[in-house]
Design a protein around this motif. Structure first.
Motif, short mmCIF file in Angstrom:
data_model
loop_
_atom_site.label_atom_id
_atom_site.label_comp_id
_atom_site.label_asym_id
_atom_site.label_seq_id
_atom_site.Cartn_x
_atom_site.Cartn_y
_atom_site.Cartn_z
N VAL A 177 0.81 -1.36 0.01
CA VAL A 177 -0.12 0.11 0.05
C VAL A 177 0.85 1.16 -0.19
CG1 VAL A 177 -1.89 -1.05 1.46
CG2 VAL A 177 -0.21 0.29 2.63
N LYS A 178 0.41 2.43 -0.39
CA LYS A 178 1.07 3.58 -0.40
C LYS A 178 0.16 4.55 -0.54
CE LYS A 178 4.50 6.03 -2.97
NZ LYS A 178 4.54 6.94 -4.40
N LYS A 179 0.41 5.83 0.28
CA LYS A 179 -0.16 6.93 0.31
C LYS A 179 -0.31 7.69 -0.92
CE LYS A 179 -1.31 11.00 3.21
NZ LYS A 179 -2.30 11.47 2.14
N ILE A 180 -1.25 8.20 -1.51
CA ILE A 180 -1.22 9.10 -2.74
C ILE A 180 -0.96 10.39 -2.22
CG2 ILE A 180 -2.66 10.20 -4.67
CD1 ILE A 180 -2.67 7.16 -4.99
N GLU A 181 0.38 10.93 -2.68
CA GLU A 181 0.96 12.20 -2.15
C GLU A 181 -0.05 13.34 -2.22
OE1 GLU A 181 3.74 12.47 -0.54
OE2 GLU A 181 3.90 10.26 -0.58
N THR A 182 -0.70 13.68 -3.36
CA THR A 182 -1.51 14.76 -3.58
C THR A 182 -2.79 14.80 -2.79
OG1 THR A 182 -2.43 13.96 -5.73
CG2 THR A 182 -0.43 15.23 -5.96
N GLY A 211 -10.08 0.32 -9.84
CA GLY A 211 -8.85 -0.17 -10.15
C GLY A 211 -8.33 0.02 -11.43
N PHE A 212 -7.21 0.10 -11.71
CA PHE A 212 -6.74 0.30 -13.12
C PHE A 212 -5.20 -0.33 -13.45
CE2 PHE A 212 -5.15 3.67 -10.47
CZ PHE A 212 -3.75 3.99 -10.88
N THR A 213 -4.85 -0.46 -14.60
CA THR A 213 -3.87 -1.12 -14.78
C THR A 213 -2.34 0.09 -15.08
OG1 THR A 213 -4.68 -3.13 -15.88
CG2 THR A 213 -2.24 -2.48 -16.40
N LYS A 214 -1.48 0.05 -14.46
CA LYS A 214 -0.72 1.38 -14.49
C LYS A 214 0.48 1.01 -15.45
CE LYS A 214 2.10 3.69 -11.10
NZ LYS A 214 2.28 3.90 -9.92
N LYS A 215 0.74 2.16 -16.56
CA LYS A 215 1.70 2.08 -17.34
C LYS A 215 3.01 2.90 -17.13
CE LYS A 215 -1.52 0.45 -20.68
NZ LYS A 215 -2.32 -0.01 -19.88
N THR A 216 2.81 3.82 -16.21
CA THR A 216 4.03 4.61 -15.76
C THR A 216 4.26 4.59 -14.21
OG1 THR A 216 2.72 6.56 -15.43
CG2 THR A 216 3.53 6.24 -17.44
N GLN A 217 5.55 5.31 -13.94
CA GLN A 217 5.59 5.28 -12.41
C GLN A 217 4.54 5.87 -11.76
OE1 GLN A 217 7.71 2.57 -12.06
NE2 GLN A 217 8.61 3.90 -10.37
N PRO A 266 -1.57 7.92 -12.58
CA PRO A 266 -2.26 9.30 -13.54
C PRO A 266 -3.20 9.95 -12.75
CG PRO A 266 -2.23 6.93 -14.40
CD PRO A 266 -1.77 6.63 -13.15
N LEU A 267 -3.07 11.30 -12.94
CA LEU A 267 -3.81 12.06 -12.60
C LEU A 267 -5.47 12.00 -12.62
CD1 LEU A 267 -3.93 14.73 -10.72
CD2 LEU A 267 -3.64 16.22 -12.78
N LYS A 268 -5.83 11.39 -13.76
CA LYS A 268 -7.21 11.01 -14.11
C LYS A 268 -7.55 10.14 -13.28
CE LYS A 268 -8.15 8.18 -17.96
NZ LYS A 268 -7.49 6.87 -18.04
N GLU A 269 -6.70 9.21 -13.02
CA GLU A 269 -7.36 8.05 -11.86
C GLU A 269 -7.48 8.70 -10.38
OE1 GLU A 269 -8.21 5.23 -13.05
OE2 GLU A 269 -6.95 5.02 -14.99
N ILE A 270 -6.55 9.29 -9.99
CA ILE A 270 -6.75 10.09 -8.83
C ILE A 270 -7.97 10.94 -8.64
CG2 ILE A 270 -5.94 11.89 -7.27
CD1 ILE A 270 -2.85 10.84 -8.32
#
Length: 121
Positions: A54-59, A92-98, A101-105
């Protein structure tokens, strides 16, 4: 510290975006993510953080991600804390980058707001 209990959010229109997405994943990816959720519930959030499950979303305040990776497939499920041991997975979503994505947040924030409107009356 009490152990978290995850549930997915069923929207007023009847859609459960997390479960709908989950059922479309490959069997191995689905199994891995479900194991991460189970392990987090069993071992608690401190262990889950240390293990990078798990990880906190920073923004955002009160927005987190469950993290699953199998080979090059990176799955994320966004969730928020309600109270006590109750946590709600928005989608949920499949992540493509590190970066997440802002749209998912933004989508998770909108679903969290919708959940509050429909559940805190």
């Amino acid at each position: 510290m009490e152990k978290p209990e995850f549930e997915s959010y069923k929207r007023p229109n009847g859609h459960d975006e997390f479960l709908e997405w989950l059922t479309q994943l490959k069997v191995e990816d689905r199994a891995k993510l479900l194991q991460i959720i189970t392990d987090t519930e069993e071992h608690g959030l401190l262990v889950a953080e240390r293990m990078k499950w798990v990880k906190k979303i920073e923004t955002e305040k009160n927005l987190y991600e469950l993290r699953s990776k199998l080979a090059n497939n990176i799955q994320r499920a966004l969730y928020f804390h309600v109270e006590g041991s109750r946590y709600v997975i928005t989608h949920g979503f499949t992540k493509k980058t590190q970066k997440t994505p802002l749209k998912e947040i933004k989508h998770a924030v909108a679903l969290r707001k919708e959940w509050r409107i429909n559940n805190e009356n």
